[in-house]
Design an enzyme around this catalytic site. Structure first.
Site, short mmCIF file in Angstrom:
data_model
loop_
_atom_site.label_atom_id
_atom_site.label_comp_id
_atom_site.label_asym_id
_atom_site.label_seq_id
_atom_site.Cartn_x
_atom_site.Cartn_y
_atom_site.Cartn_z
N CYS B 102 -7.30 -6.43 3.33
CA CYS B 102 -6.52 -5.42 2.60
C CYS B 102 -5.99 -6.14 1.38
O CYS B 102 -5.03 -6.90 1.47
CB CYS B 102 -5.38 -4.88 3.46
SG CYS B 102 -4.26 -3.81 2.52
N CYS B 105 -2.23 -4.88 0.34
CA CYS B 105 -1.05 -5.24 1.14
C CYS B 105 -1.51 -5.93 2.42
O CYS B 105 -2.04 -7.03 2.34
CB CYS B 105 -0.18 -4.01 1.41
SG CYS B 105 -1.05 -2.52 1.91
N SER B 106 -1.37 -5.28 3.57
CA SER B 106 -1.77 -5.96 4.81
C SER B 106 -2.21 -4.95 5.86
O SER B 106 -1.96 -5.14 7.04
CB SER B 106 -0.64 -6.83 5.33
OG SER B 106 0.51 -6.02 5.55
N CYS B 107 -2.86 -3.85 5.45
CA CYS B 107 -3.33 -2.83 6.40
C CYS B 107 -4.21 -3.50 7.46
O CYS B 107 -5.12 -4.27 7.14
CB CYS B 107 -4.14 -1.75 5.68
SG CYS B 107 -3.17 -0.85 4.46
#
Lengths: 94, 197
Positions: B102, B105-107
């Site tokens: 991702c 962000c940090s999906c």
């Protein structure tokens, strides 16, 4: 209803709303203005650009779009690709 | 001192209790619902993902359902997907290897894999996964052969993506539990491939 189908050539809009103030954009910088190909229609989802500011958000078609990696960064192997979820409002026919 | 600075000085525990009480008082979420959600979140782990992968390896019809609609397929195995983003599953085979990142962000597919590994959120992983993916994979000891296409899945929006790795050779006749035990979080992100210990 969705505008594009699998296999359609598209281009990501070369648009930079970030320059105009606070926004929430889910289209990565590195594909703005880049040509790609629709791989799949993923369904409709409320526009995150509005959701992020608690504004009423209409549903947008979401697609999986493939980009040849080397067209974005010249290093690396030729046929590797990047597959990204992109909302219909960010795509135009190529 | 501004209000946000004040907030930073309050203990996290007190803040949590205050928010939980307000949510209950306003009938937005009950304490029972919050406890329920915490239990669901903590039940998810790479072991759960391993169980899903093992089932797909031994049951071709489940594999088909998993690739078609990840959310519905994993619910069959008792995974709670209520309130989670839709799950997409991409399959590695002899011609394509998938790597999930991702960049924004940090999906991460938390509903099936639990908390992301620390490096998944790092700026260097997120940048190199798209710019120098083969170099990045080589550092994990993962060599994608020249004839195999590398497809990087940049998880930017409403789905969460998980990789269905290839079943390693030498596992004929293994039962699901044994198969599940060799599948790691890295294998389901695509930085590594399942190995027989």
């Amino acid at each position: 209803m969705s505008l594009f189908s699998a296999g359609d050539p598209v281009r990501v809009r070369d648009d930079w709303p970030e320059t105009g103030g606070a926004v929430h954009i889910r289209t990565p910088h590195y594909v703005r203005g880049m040509p790609g190909e629709i791989r799949a229609y993923l369904g409709r989802f409320p526009n995150p650009e509005d959701l992020a500011f608690a504004r009423p958000a209409r549903d947008l078609a979401l697609y999986h779009v493939a980009f040849p990696r080397q067209a974005i960064w010249p290093e690396g192997q030729g046929d590797d690709e990047i597959l990204i979820e992109i909302y219909e409002t960010w795509l135009e026919r190529a | 001192m501004s209000a946000p600075d004040d907030l930073l000085r309050v203990s996290a525990e007190r803040l949590l209790v205050a928010i939980r009480d307000i949510l209950a008082e306003k009938s937005i979420v009950s304490p029972a619902e919050i406890a329920d959600r915490i239990a669901i979140t903590e039940a998810a782990s790479p072991a759960q993902g391993g169980r899903i992968v093992a089932r797909a390896w031994v049951d071709p019809l489940f594999r088909q359902r998993l690739l078609g609609d990840g959310t519905r397929a994993v619910e069959e195995l008792g995974v709670v997907m209520r309130g989670a983003p839709p799950l997409g599953v991409v399959e590695n085979d002899g011609s394509v290897h998938h790597l999930v990142v991702c960049t924004l962000c940090s999906c991460y597919p938390r509903a099936v894999l639990g908390y992301p590994p620390f490096w998944f959120k790092s700026a260097s992983y997120r940048a190199r996964a798209v710019r120098d993916p083969r170099g990045l994979l080589a550092e994990w000891g993962t060599i994608v052969p020249a004839g195999v296409k590398l497809r990087i899945v940049d998880s930017t929006a409403d789905y969460r993506w998980m990789v269905l790795p290839r079943r390693p050779e030498g596992t004929d006749g293994w039962d699901e539990e044994r198969l599940a035990s060799i599948v790691t979080a890295g294998d389901m992100i695509g930085v590594t491939i399942p190995k027989i210990a």
